[in-house]
Design a protein around this motif. Structure first.
Motif, PDB file in Angstrom:
ATOM      1  N   GLY A 140     -14.908 -15.526  67.652  1.00 27.65           N
ATOM      2  CA  GLY A 140     -15.852 -16.225  66.803  1.00 27.65           C
ATOM      3  C   GLY A 140     -16.875 -16.911  67.688  1.00 27.65           C
ATOM      4  N   ALA A 141     -16.968 -18.241  67.584  1.00 30.19           N
ATOM      5  CA  ALA A 141     -17.957 -18.986  68.364  1.00 30.19           C
ATOM      6  C   ALA A 141     -17.368 -19.632  69.606  1.00 30.19           C
ATOM      7  N   ILE A 142     -16.084 -19.432  69.852  1.00 32.26           N
ATOM      8  CA  ILE A 142     -15.454 -20.098  70.990  1.00 32.26           C
ATOM      9  C   ILE A 142     -14.903 -19.082  71.982  1.00 32.26           C
ATOM     10  N   GLN A 143     -14.678 -19.550  73.196  1.00 28.55           N
ATOM     11  CA  GLN A 143     -13.965 -18.753  74.186  1.00 28.55           C
ATOM     12  C   GLN A 143     -12.505 -19.155  74.097  1.00 28.55           C
ATOM     13  N   PRO A 144     -11.629 -18.258  73.687  1.00 24.94           N
ATOM     14  CA  PRO A 144     -10.231 -18.653  73.507  1.00 24.94           C
ATOM     15  C   PRO A 144      -9.597 -19.051  74.834  1.00 24.94           C
ATOM     16  N   PRO A 145      -8.590 -19.931  74.788  1.00 21.84           N
ATOM     17  CA  PRO A 145      -7.916 -20.340  76.025  1.00 21.84           C
ATOM     18  C   PRO A 145      -7.315 -19.174  76.796  1.00 21.84           C
ATOM     19  N   PHE A 146      -6.877 -18.145  76.063  1.00 17.20           N
ATOM     20  CA  PHE A 146      -6.256 -16.988  76.709  1.00 17.20           C
ATOM     21  C   PHE A 146      -6.865 -15.705  76.166  1.00 17.20           C
ATOM     22  N   SER A 147      -7.066 -14.751  77.042  1.00 21.45           N
ATOM     23  CA  SER A 147      -7.643 -13.460  76.664  1.00 21.45           C
ATOM     24  C   SER A 147      -7.155 -12.420  77.665  1.00 21.45           C
ATOM     25  N   ASP A 148      -7.655 -11.207  77.531  1.00 15.98           N
ATOM     26  CA  ASP A 148      -7.255 -10.131  78.434  1.00 15.98           C
ATOM     27  C   ASP A 148      -8.496  -9.370  78.898  1.00 15.98           C
ATOM     28  N   PRO A 149      -8.463  -8.817  80.104  1.00 18.22           N
ATOM     29  CA  PRO A 149      -9.608  -8.046  80.599  1.00 18.22           C
ATOM     30  C   PRO A 149      -9.938  -6.901  79.647  1.00 18.22           C
ATOM     31  N   ILE A 150     -11.206  -6.603  79.517  1.00 16.65           N
ATOM     32  CA  ILE A 150     -11.629  -5.531  78.620  1.00 16.65           C
ATOM     33  C   ILE A 150     -10.943  -4.222  78.983  1.00 16.65           C
ATOM     34  N   GLU A 151     -10.635  -4.037  80.267  1.00 14.90           N
ATOM     35  CA  GLU A 151      -9.963  -2.814  80.700  1.00 14.90           C
ATOM     36  C   GLU A 151      -8.547  -2.708  80.126  1.00 14.90           C
ATOM     37  N   SER A 152      -7.956  -3.851  79.769  1.00 15.45           N
ATOM     38  CA  SER A 152      -6.597  -3.850  79.220  1.00 15.45           C
ATOM     39  C   SER A 152      -6.571  -3.580  77.727  1.00 15.45           C
ATOM     40  N   ILE A 153      -7.728  -3.723  77.088  1.00 14.18           N
ATOM     41  CA  ILE A 153      -7.803  -3.503  75.643  1.00 14.18           C
ATOM     42  C   ILE A 153      -7.709  -2.008  75.386  1.00 14.18           C
ATOM     43  N   THR A 154      -6.669  -1.599  74.672  1.00 13.09           N
ATOM     44  CA  THR A 154      -6.482  -0.172  74.393  1.00 13.09           C
ATOM     45  C   THR A 154      -7.058   0.248  73.052  1.00 13.09           C
ATOM     46  N   THR A 155      -7.217  -0.749  72.149  1.00 16.21           N
ATOM     47  CA  THR A 155      -7.488  -0.404  70.754  1.00 16.21           C
ATOM     48  C   THR A 155      -8.459  -1.392  70.141  1.00 16.21           C
ATOM     49  N   GLU A 156      -9.492  -0.884  69.498  1.00 14.23           N
ATOM     50  CA  GLU A 156     -10.456  -1.715  68.791  1.00 14.23           C
ATOM     51  C   GLU A 156     -10.608  -1.187  67.368  1.00 14.23           C
ATOM     52  N   ILE A 157     -10.251  -2.027  66.414  1.00 13.00           N
ATOM     53  CA  ILE A 157     -10.384  -1.670  65.005  1.00 13.00           C
ATOM     54  C   ILE A 157     -11.644  -2.336  64.483  1.00 13.00           C
ATOM     55  N   ALA A 158     -12.671  -1.536  64.271  1.00 19.31           N
ATOM     56  CA  ALA A 158     -13.977  -2.067  63.865  1.00 19.31           C
ATOM     57  C   ALA A 158     -14.183  -1.903  62.367  1.00 19.31           C
ATOM     58  N   GLY A 159     -14.870  -2.877  61.796  1.00 20.56           N
ATOM     59  CA  GLY A 159     -15.185  -2.828  60.372  1.00 20.56           C
ATOM     60  C   GLY A 159     -16.197  -3.908  60.020  1.00 20.56           C
ATOM     61  N   PRO A 160     -17.414  -3.819  60.552  1.00 22.36           N
ATOM     62  CA  PRO A 160     -18.400  -4.867  60.284  1.00 22.36           C
ATOM     63  C   PRO A 160     -18.669  -5.075  58.803  1.00 22.36           C
ATOM     64  N   GLU A 161     -18.468  -4.030  58.009  1.00 26.32           N
ATOM     65  CA  GLU A 161     -18.710  -4.142  56.570  1.00 26.32           C
ATOM     66  C   GLU A 161     -17.692  -5.043  55.877  1.00 26.32           C
ATOM     67  N   TYR A 162     -16.597  -5.385  56.588  1.00 29.33           N
ATOM     68  CA  TYR A 162     -15.565  -6.226  55.988  1.00 29.33           C
ATOM     69  C   TYR A 162     -15.700  -7.704  56.387  1.00 29.33           C
ATOM     70  N   ARG A 163     -16.746  -8.042  57.104  1.00 30.32           N
ATOM     71  CA  ARG A 163     -16.928  -9.436  57.518  1.00 30.32           C
ATOM     72  C   ARG A 163     -17.031 -10.392  56.333  1.00 30.32           C
ATOM     73  N   PRO A 164     -17.755 -10.061  55.257  1.00 29.78           N
ATOM     74  CA  PRO A 164     -17.767 -10.975  54.099  1.00 29.78           C
ATOM     75  C   PRO A 164     -16.382 -11.169  53.500  1.00 29.78           C
ATOM     76  N   GLN A 165     -15.575 -10.119  53.488  1.00 32.45           N
ATOM     77  CA  GLN A 165     -14.214 -10.196  52.947  1.00 32.45           C
ATOM     78  C   GLN A 165     -13.350 -11.113  53.808  1.00 32.45           C
ATOM     79  N   VAL A 166     -13.471 -10.980  55.123  1.00 30.79           N
ATOM     80  CA  VAL A 166     -12.711 -11.834  56.036  1.00 30.79           C
ATOM     81  C   VAL A 166     -13.149 -13.286  55.892  1.00 30.79           C
ATOM     82  N   ALA A 167     -14.451 -13.506  55.765  1.00 29.28           N
ATOM     83  CA  ALA A 167     -14.951 -14.868  55.565  1.00 29.28           C
ATOM     84  C   ALA A 167     -14.381 -15.486  54.290  1.00 29.28           C
ATOM     85  N   GLU A 168     -14.290 -14.696  53.240  1.00 29.54           N
ATOM     86  CA  GLU A 168     -13.714 -15.194  51.986  1.00 29.54           C
ATOM     87  C   GLU A 168     -12.244 -15.549  52.181  1.00 29.54           C
ATOM     88  N   ALA A 169     -11.518 -14.723  52.926  1.00 26.29           N
ATOM     89  CA  ALA A 169     -10.107 -15.019  53.203  1.00 26.29           C
ATOM     90  C   ALA A 169      -9.971 -16.281  54.048  1.00 26.29           C
TER      91      ALA A 169
END
Length: 247
Positions: A162-191
């Motif tokens: 979101g707008a913050i840098q989380p205290p813990f994260s992982d290198p982009i090289e370690s990320i194996t999976t990205e589930i994208a769905g920009p069209e669902y951002r309004p739905q997530v905001a409502e949740a």
């Protein structure tokens, strides 16, 4: 087409939306995919809002109600609560938590299980505890288990949460999976707004959401494939589907 099942395992009400809101929303659009949530606490150590929406005594029931509303918005098929004390999950014997997780796996027969990365993104001890218990549960499943993959929810170090840098994260090289769905951002905001008692945290991480905006909601969720029992499974690039490689 064969039905597919995902089991999300998190510690508190709102974890599901913060960490996997886009993912749950996206898979809920597939009628052959059913997502379930196992939540370990009712978040009774959280705030009741400012000004308070309920009393301290009413907070567990209020947060459960908020969770079920958010789950309905995201499209979760079911929510199971374990009712452990918020902030004390690490004190629960690991064998006890593993037993509950095994029972949920037996109940829902998921091919995919999702929980926090070991660091818990925020570092919350309950996040770490549920990650450790889920990992232990997966590694002690019988050979004929339905589970084919375990994913850790995280964020890449080169991006914000979101707008913050989380205290813990992982290198982009370690990320194996990205589930994208920009069209669902309004739905997530409502949740996120459904978690009314947590509006201060929601607004801190996702500015503008509490007033009806969604620009601060990330368009994707990021994961690390932590375990699989698929023979000769290899990832080229980054996965964009939990069920990739599962026949």
């Amino acid at each position: 087409m064969k039905k597919r099942y995902i089991l999300f395992i998190y510690a508190h009400p709102d974890d599901e939306t913060f960490a996997s809101g886009i993912t749950i929303s996206k898979y809920s659009q597939d009628k052959n995919t059913h997502s379930h949530l196992l939540c370990a606490t009712r978040g009774q150590a959280g705030k009741a809002g400012d000004p308070p929406i309920c009393s301290v005594e009413e907070l567990p029931q209020q947060r459960e109600s908020e969770l079920r509303m958010a789950a309905s918005i995201l499209g979760l098929a079911s929510v199971d609560l374990l009712d452990y004390e918020d902030k004390h999950l690490g004190e629960v014997p690991s064998t006890e938590l593993v037993h509950h997780i095994h029972a949920a796996i037996e109940k829902f027969q998921p091919e995919v299980v999702v929980t926090f990365a070991p660091h818990g993104i925020s570092g919350h001890p309950d996040h770490r505890a549920i990650s450790a218990a889920t990992t232990q549960a997966i590694h002690t499943l019988p050979k004929d288990t339905s589970v084919r993959k375990l994913y850790y929810a995280t964020r890449a170090s080169n991006s914000t949460f979101g707008a913050i840098q989380p205290p813990f994260s992982d290198p982009i090289e370690s990320i194996t999976t990205e589930i994208a769905g920009p069209e669902y951002r309004p739905q997530v905001a409502e949740a996120l707004r459904a978690h009314r008692t947590q509006h201060l945290s929601v607004e801190r991480v996702f500015p503008g959401v509490t007033t009806g905006e969604y620009a601060s909601v990330p368009p994707l969720n990021q994961y690390i494939l932590a375990w699989t029992n698929l023979a000769d499974y290899k990832i080229t690039g980054k996965e964009d589907d939990f069920f990739y490689g599962i026949k």
